[in-house]
Design an enzyme around this catalytic site. Sequence first.
Site, PDB file in Angstrom:
ATOM      1  N   HIS A 116      -7.450  -4.276  -7.319  1.00  0.00           N
ATOM      2  CA  HIS A 116      -7.237  -3.493  -6.093  1.00  0.00           C
ATOM      3  C   HIS A 116      -8.532  -3.457  -5.283  1.00  0.00           C
ATOM      4  O   HIS A 116      -9.345  -2.547  -5.428  1.00  0.00           O
ATOM      5  CB  HIS A 116      -6.790  -2.075  -6.469  1.00  0.00           C
ATOM      6  CG  HIS A 116      -6.100  -1.341  -5.352  1.00  0.00           C
ATOM      7  ND1 HIS A 116      -4.849  -1.694  -4.883  1.00  0.00           N
ATOM      8  CD2 HIS A 116      -6.479  -0.262  -4.622  1.00  0.00           C
ATOM      9  CE1 HIS A 116      -4.492  -0.867  -3.932  1.00  0.00           C
ATOM     10  NE2 HIS A 116      -5.464   0.012  -3.745  1.00  0.00           N
TER      11      HIS A 116
ATOM     12  N   ARG B 174       0.807  -1.223   0.000  1.00  0.00           N
ATOM     13  CA  ARG B 174       0.000   0.000   0.000  1.00  0.00           C
ATOM     14  C   ARG B 174       0.838   1.271   0.000  1.00  0.00           C
ATOM     15  O   ARG B 174       0.707   2.086  -0.896  1.00  0.00           O
ATOM     16  CB  ARG B 174      -0.940   0.007   1.210  1.00  0.00           C
ATOM     17  CG  ARG B 174      -1.826   1.243   1.269  1.00  0.00           C
ATOM     18  CD  ARG B 174      -2.864   1.139   2.370  1.00  0.00           C
ATOM     19  NE  ARG B 174      -3.787   0.038   2.159  1.00  0.00           N
ATOM     20  CZ  ARG B 174      -4.887  -0.159   2.876  1.00  0.00           C
ATOM     21  NH1 ARG B 174      -5.183   0.688   3.843  1.00  0.00           N
ATOM     22  NH2 ARG B 174      -5.676  -1.184   2.642  1.00  0.00           N
TER      23      ARG B 174
ATOM     24  N   TYR C 283     -17.627  12.377 -14.285  1.00  0.00           N
ATOM     25  CA  TYR C 283     -17.552  13.545 -15.157  1.00  0.00           C
ATOM     26  C   TYR C 283     -16.201  13.668 -15.872  1.00  0.00           C
ATOM     27  O   TYR C 283     -16.106  14.373 -16.868  1.00  0.00           O
ATOM     28  CB  TYR C 283     -17.795  14.835 -14.362  1.00  0.00           C
ATOM     29  CG  TYR C 283     -19.139  14.898 -13.696  1.00  0.00           C
ATOM     30  CD1 TYR C 283     -20.309  14.791 -14.440  1.00  0.00           C
ATOM     31  CD2 TYR C 283     -19.254  15.071 -12.318  1.00  0.00           C
ATOM     32  CE1 TYR C 283     -21.551  14.848 -13.830  1.00  0.00           C
ATOM     33  CE2 TYR C 283     -20.492  15.133 -11.698  1.00  0.00           C
ATOM     34  CZ  TYR C 283     -21.633  15.020 -12.462  1.00  0.00           C
ATOM     35  OH  TYR C 283     -22.868  15.077 -11.857  1.00  0.00           O
TER      36      TYR C 283
END
Length: 358
Positions: free
Chosen positions: A101, A55, A145
């Site tokens: 993931h 991570r 978007y």
Amino acid sequence: MAKRRKTSSSASSRSKRGKIDPFDESLLAEIQNIPLRFAAQDRYLNYSLSVITSRALPDVRDGLKPVQRRILYTMSQQRLDATAKHRKCAKVVGDVMGNYHPHGDSSIYEALVRMSQPFSLRAPMIDGSGNFGSIDGDNAAAMRYTECRMTPIASEVLADLASRTVAFKPNYDGTREEPVVLPSRVPSLLVNGATGIAVGMATNIPPHNLKEVCNALLKLLGNPEIKDYQLVAGDAIQGPDFPTGGHITNTKEELREIYATGTGTIKLRGVAEVAEKSRTGDTLRITEIPFGVNKAAMVERIAELVYSSKLPLVQEVRDLSTEDIRVDLLLKKNADADKVLAYLYKHTPLQTNFNVNL
């Protein structure tokens, strides 16, 4: 003392038939007493290694954290190279989360957004279309978007991947394979730097100029015995090269000491100069700010000093930035610009420290 249950065939057979009775005296023989510190040490070590490798910290070979590597690998599978049409970020994030993931979509999207910001990375890996945030601290638009594709330099990070030049491993549910590391032709760990806080370990690597890093590599190929710190501070690598610019005030000796020891503090200042002169007062223009500084917060801090009369030599502050940074400070008549700059360096984020941890 911590108690660890021994595994045995009888216990496993009982667990398969039904629930284990905690008051069953026959189970006492299967309990092993061990010191609590050994049990905690063993479990905490497994946890810390997971955080470090899976991570928080980048791999030195390709300079990427796991989430960054999985984003680029997913985009290469979707053929989103620099010549492709932009695709919705939600599609990329969904495939990364579903295939490689298994974490929250917001953390994946935040990593994708940062990889596209020219004020965050020296060489952005993703070409974004839409609102991807700003140096003023504005958040990016929702992933439904915005659109994205890889930059040309990201294609060099993934080059020769189809030739199986690197090892692959199963994904989290064993249905696919993902690369352990990308066969990067780009020294992105030095070019883009890295910041990560793991468990018991942390890193804070400053970004560098790609051309200077390549010159250092050529010198290293010519003389493999050369010391790393001999390549910096006036040699192949002048020093860190931050995407937002700025001026490093450290001496060459201080920079060599930082690279030799792997730790130290880089003093970084914004760049300002007198841009216009008039009878009523000069204009001091800030064109570069330190790396990681929120421009809007910096301008607000300067305005606060001006309007509270703590900086009486300045009469007005104007933020005229567009794609380039331009903050104008209108000085009073006969005001000393050097004194104003010295005060700003001391009392505002126009001067910051970057704590190096290699």
